[in-house]
Design a protein around this motif. Structure first.
Motif, PDB file in Angstrom:
ATOM      1  N   ILE A  17      34.961  22.472 -18.315  1.00 57.00           N
ATOM      2  CA  ILE A  17      35.236  21.715 -19.087  1.00 57.00           C
ATOM      3  C   ILE A  17      34.335  20.294 -19.237  1.00 57.00           C
ATOM      4  O   ILE A  17      34.023  19.886 -20.232  1.00 57.00           O
ATOM      5  N   GLU A  18      33.845  19.964 -17.704  1.00 61.79           N
ATOM      6  CA  GLU A  18      32.954  18.762 -17.796  1.00 61.79           C
ATOM      7  C   GLU A  18      31.626  19.390 -18.505  1.00 61.79           C
ATOM      8  O   GLU A  18      30.993  18.406 -18.962  1.00 61.79           O
ATOM      9  N   ALA A  19      31.332  20.518 -18.451  1.00 64.40           N
ATOM     10  CA  ALA A  19      29.845  20.993 -18.914  1.00 64.40           C
ATOM     11  C   ALA A  19      29.974  21.210 -20.611  1.00 64.40           C
ATOM     12  O   ALA A  19      29.036  21.049 -21.372  1.00 64.40           O
ATOM     13  N   GLY A  20      31.446  21.217 -20.984  1.00 65.24           N
ATOM     14  CA  GLY A  20      31.323  21.281 -22.561  1.00 65.24           C
ATOM     15  C   GLY A  20      32.133  22.777 -22.814  1.00 65.24           C
ATOM     16  O   GLY A  20      31.763  23.779 -22.177  1.00 65.24           O
ATOM     17  N   CYS A  21      33.164  22.781 -23.747  1.00 63.54           N
ATOM     18  CA  CYS A  21      33.456  23.957 -24.077  1.00 63.54           C
ATOM     19  C   CYS A  21      32.829  24.934 -24.665  1.00 63.54           C
ATOM     20  O   CYS A  21      33.165  26.023 -25.039  1.00 63.54           O
ATOM     21  N   ASP A  22      31.607  24.573 -25.193  1.00 63.62           N
ATOM     22  CA  ASP A  22      30.565  25.564 -25.856  1.00 63.62           C
ATOM     23  C   ASP A  22      29.459  25.836 -24.811  1.00 63.62           C
ATOM     24  O   ASP A  22      28.616  26.380 -25.158  1.00 63.62           O
ATOM     25  N   SER A  23      29.687  25.558 -23.359  1.00 60.21           N
ATOM     26  CA  SER A  23      28.762  25.855 -22.461  1.00 60.21           C
ATOM     27  C   SER A  23      28.902  27.214 -21.705  1.00 60.21           C
ATOM     28  O   SER A  23      30.035  27.736 -21.789  1.00 60.21           O
ATOM     29  N   GLU A  24      27.925  27.854 -21.138  1.00 58.37           N
ATOM     30  CA  GLU A  24      27.878  29.073 -20.562  1.00 58.37           C
ATOM     31  C   GLU A  24      28.850  29.109 -19.508  1.00 58.37           C
ATOM     32  O   GLU A  24      29.675  29.844 -19.024  1.00 58.37           O
ATOM     33  N   LEU A  25      28.843  28.073 -18.789  1.00 55.45           N
ATOM     34  CA  LEU A  25      29.560  27.537 -17.471  1.00 55.45           C
ATOM     35  C   LEU A  25      31.179  27.824 -17.733  1.00 55.45           C
ATOM     36  O   LEU A  25      31.957  28.539 -17.233  1.00 55.45           O
ATOM     37  N   TYR A  26      31.626  27.196 -18.999  1.00 57.96           N
ATOM     38  CA  TYR A  26      33.076  27.262 -19.573  1.00 57.96           C
ATOM     39  C   TYR A  26      33.359  28.670 -19.709  1.00 57.96           C
ATOM     40  O   TYR A  26      34.276  29.220 -19.473  1.00 57.96           O
ATOM     41  N   PHE A  27      32.306  29.451 -20.499  1.00 62.09           N
ATOM     42  CA  PHE A  27      32.758  30.764 -20.982  1.00 62.09           C
ATOM     43  C   PHE A  27      32.813  31.651 -19.798  1.00 62.09           C
ATOM     44  O   PHE A  27      33.958  32.398 -19.828  1.00 62.09           O
ATOM     45  N   ASP A  28      31.970  31.320 -18.885  1.00 59.65           N
ATOM     46  CA  ASP A  28      32.024  32.371 -17.622  1.00 59.65           C
ATOM     47  C   ASP A  28      33.254  32.090 -16.963  1.00 59.65           C
ATOM     48  O   ASP A  28      33.830  32.869 -16.133  1.00 59.65           O
TER      49      ASP A  28
END
Length: 144
Positions: A17-28
């Protein structure tokens, strides 16, 4: 195969969430369902296979992940986020929090692809059944 679904926070979901909802971290971190290794074997699933999770509230395709919290046959976990929101109860029933625990669900292997966050939001929320439900909720609050 029938399961009991619980959703909740995870460390990586919070980081995502902190990285952004369009981030790869959120997706993973969020486009996943964590399953007991024995249940994955019974369904013929391998790590990162696409699976469809269905509840009475909706269905969504996510990646199957082996739970590090096993054993817990029959239980599956999805981190809070775009994908879990599709399969939890949409209303709060005056509690301020939707039911995110102990939801009857089924899971099956699929060839469908896992949607990205923006694509999922458009399909599930804006254009899909949730858009209609939002209209229903609006109507509910208009009359109460």
């Amino acid at each position: 195969m029938e399961f009991i679904l619980s959703t909740g926070r995870s460390i990586w979901q919070g980081e995502g969430i902190e990285a952004g909802c369009d981030s790869e971290l959120y997706f993973d971190a969020c486009a996943r369902v964590e399953m007991d290794p024995d249940d994955m074997e019974r369904l013929g699933l391998k790590e990162n296979d696409a699976v469809k999770v269905k509840t009475r509230y909706g269905e969504v395709v996510v990646y199957a992940k082996t739970s590090t919290q096993a054993p817990h046959r029959g239980l599956i976990f999805m981190p809070f986020g775009t994908w879990a929101n599709v399969v939890v109860q949409p209303s709060t029933e005056c509690t301020g929090m939707p039911n995110c625990k102990c939801i009857p669900a089924t899971t099956e292997k699929t060839d469908e692809r896992v949607l990205g966050a923006h694509e999922a939001i458009k399909i599930y929320y804006a254009d899909g059944e949730w858009g209609k439900r939002a209209e229903e909720l609006k109507s509910y609050y208009d009359i109460h």
